[in-house]
Motif scaffolding. Structure first.
Motif, PDB file in Angstrom:
ATOM      1  N   TYR A 193       3.785  10.571   7.374  1.00 40.09           N
ATOM      2  CA  TYR A 193       3.393  12.169   7.684  1.00 40.09           C
ATOM      3  C   TYR A 193       4.003  12.552   8.673  1.00 40.09           C
ATOM      4  N   VAL A 232       1.336   8.406   3.562  1.00 43.35           N
ATOM      5  CA  VAL A 232       0.942   9.078   2.532  1.00 43.35           C
ATOM      6  C   VAL A 232       1.876   9.089   1.362  1.00 43.35           C
ATOM      7  N   ASP A 233       1.522   8.307   0.163  1.00 46.60           N
ATOM      8  CA  ASP A 233       2.423   8.349  -0.767  1.00 46.60           C
ATOM      9  C   ASP A 233       3.830   7.724  -0.546  1.00 46.60           C
ATOM     10  N   HIS A 234       3.962   6.584   0.026  1.00 53.14           N
ATOM     11  CA  HIS A 234       4.994   5.943   0.647  1.00 53.14           C
ATOM     12  C   HIS A 234       5.976   6.773   1.530  1.00 53.14           C
ATOM     13  N   HIS A 235       5.254   7.734   2.300  1.00 57.61           N
ATOM     14  CA  HIS A 235       6.004   8.382   3.270  1.00 57.61           C
ATOM     15  C   HIS A 235       5.406   8.538   4.577  1.00 57.61           C
ATOM     16  N   GLN A 266       0.913  -1.172   0.086  1.00 51.86           N
ATOM     17  CA  GLN A 266      -0.059   0.021   0.076  1.00 51.86           C
ATOM     18  C   GLN A 266       0.699   1.250  -0.146  1.00 51.86           C
ATOM     19  N   SER A 267       0.446   2.225  -0.733  1.00 52.75           N
ATOM     20  CA  SER A 267       0.916   3.484  -0.762  1.00 52.75           C
ATOM     21  C   SER A 267       0.772   4.379   0.249  1.00 52.75           C
ATOM     22  N   GLY A 268      -0.588   4.035   0.849  1.00 54.82           N
ATOM     23  CA  GLY A 268      -1.008   4.995   1.870  1.00 54.82           C
ATOM     24  C   GLY A 268      -1.909   4.216   2.620  1.00 54.82           C
TER      25      GLY A 268
END
Length: 352
Positions: free
Chosen positions: A191, A186-189, A168-170
């Protein structure tokens, strides 16, 4: 080159390879890159500090747990979690396994408001800590690199790298234990806000003017949806409730597991306690869905092991309260590592 010089060069080369020539400790104090030091060794210790227990694990970079155990949280005579005793427990864990020379470092997952850059626990209500320089104190005792992370964020990292969040990317990770924490990918980062990476939904109000919380707020989610909240509620209501627990507590200690077992036996009161907790969790998750727009939700932590007894009501509440056009995109699932994701994520932080 004479033999003495050769031996000296050999020792320096060996010490350099082992990180001993100037010592990681001096490198760290002089602003050296921790990632350079971490990359030399193959194992890490993950430490997950909870409200009642500490989990310790010896873990490799692939997420394989070589050894692990859990111990009661160590508190001093004032009931404040004792960092010196915790550090000693970690030191004992390392020395008994004779792995010091293989260790890249020690990753620590901790609840509360943290400054992970400085390695300071700013405020941890369930531990009694304020402005505690945890990394400095543990490094002084262990003589190893230590990296601090929020427990919910460490749990999210553990599931992201090795478990339910791998593809999952998010997603939103929610940890239900003694308290409630959350972290957002969120988007592989992960938060990160100005106050850190944690999404502190445990200290958001779900009942206006509800139960007072040690954080200073009232009606906090974790006062109603956590292992400790379930225990506290039943203890207050036990004298008047129609429940098999009234008999069971004569021979067993009251805790959330006992309430769970009663619910599994069909005790209507115990089932109602879990259902109402699940509904309030659903209310909180709808707020998160509206705020963050992330439809994938992973529920972890020891209390999440109550499964559908809790989460059926949670899913039902989300379906009822979230817009029908989007609710089909919402996926609420249990974590792959409900009790060890924080430990795994703390160790994984060492290898990043």
């Amino acid at each position: 080159m004479d033999q003495r010089s050769g031996n000296s060069v050999g020792r320096r080369l060996f010490h350099r390879l082992m990180g001993w020539e100037t010592g990681w400790w001096n490198d760290l104090k002089e602003g050296g890159r921790m990632s350079d030091m971490f990359s030399k060794k193959s194992l890490a210790v993950g430490v997950d500090i909870g409200g009642t227990h500490i989990k310790l694990g010896l873990i490799n970079e692939q997420g394989e747990v070589i050894d692990h155990y859990s111990v009661n949280l160590l508190r001093d005579e004032t009931k404040i979690a004792d960092i010196a005793l915790i550090s000693q427990e970690v030191a004992n864990f390392i020395e008994k396994r004779n792995v010091r020379n293989q260790l890249a470092g020690v990753g620590v997952a901790c609840p509360g408001i943290l400054d992970t850059t400085l390695g300071v626990v700013k405020f941890a209500v369930n531990l009694g800590w304020n402005e505690l320089p945890l990394v400095e104190m543990m490094q002084e005792r262990l003589k190893l690199p230590v990296r601090l992370e929020c427990d919910a964020t460490a749990g999210a990292i553990g599931e992201w790298r090795y478990g339910a969040g791998m593809d999952q990317s998010g997603f939103l990770y929610v940890c239900l234990g003694t308290g409630v924490g959350a972290s957002l990918v969120v988007d592989h980062h992960i938060y990160h806000g100005d106050l850190g990476p944690a999404i502190n939904i445990g200290h958001t109000s779900v009942i206006p003017d509800g139960k007072p919380c040690k954080c200073g707020n009232r009606g906090c989610l974790e006062k109603y949806v956590s292992a400790s909240a379930i225990t506290d509620r039943v203890r207050m209501e036990l004298d008047t409730a129609n429940t098999i627990l009234s008999k069971w507590v004569q021979s067993r200690a009251l805790d959330s597991l006992l309430v769970y077992e009663a619910a599994q036996q069909g005790d209507l009161y115990s089932k109602e306690v879990f259902q109402e907790a699940g509904e309030l969790l659903g209310v909180s998750l709808v707020n998160c869905l509206q705020l963050f727009g992330v439809g994938n939700i992973i529920i972890g932590g020891g209390f999440s092991q109550s499964g559908d007894l809790l989460l059926e009501a949670t899913r039902k509440t989300v379906r009822a309260r979230f817009p029908s056009d989007d609710v089909m995109k919402v996926n609420i699932k249990q974590a792959s590592f409900p009790t060890t994701a924080g430990m795994l994520g703390a160790a994984a932080n060492i290898f990043q």
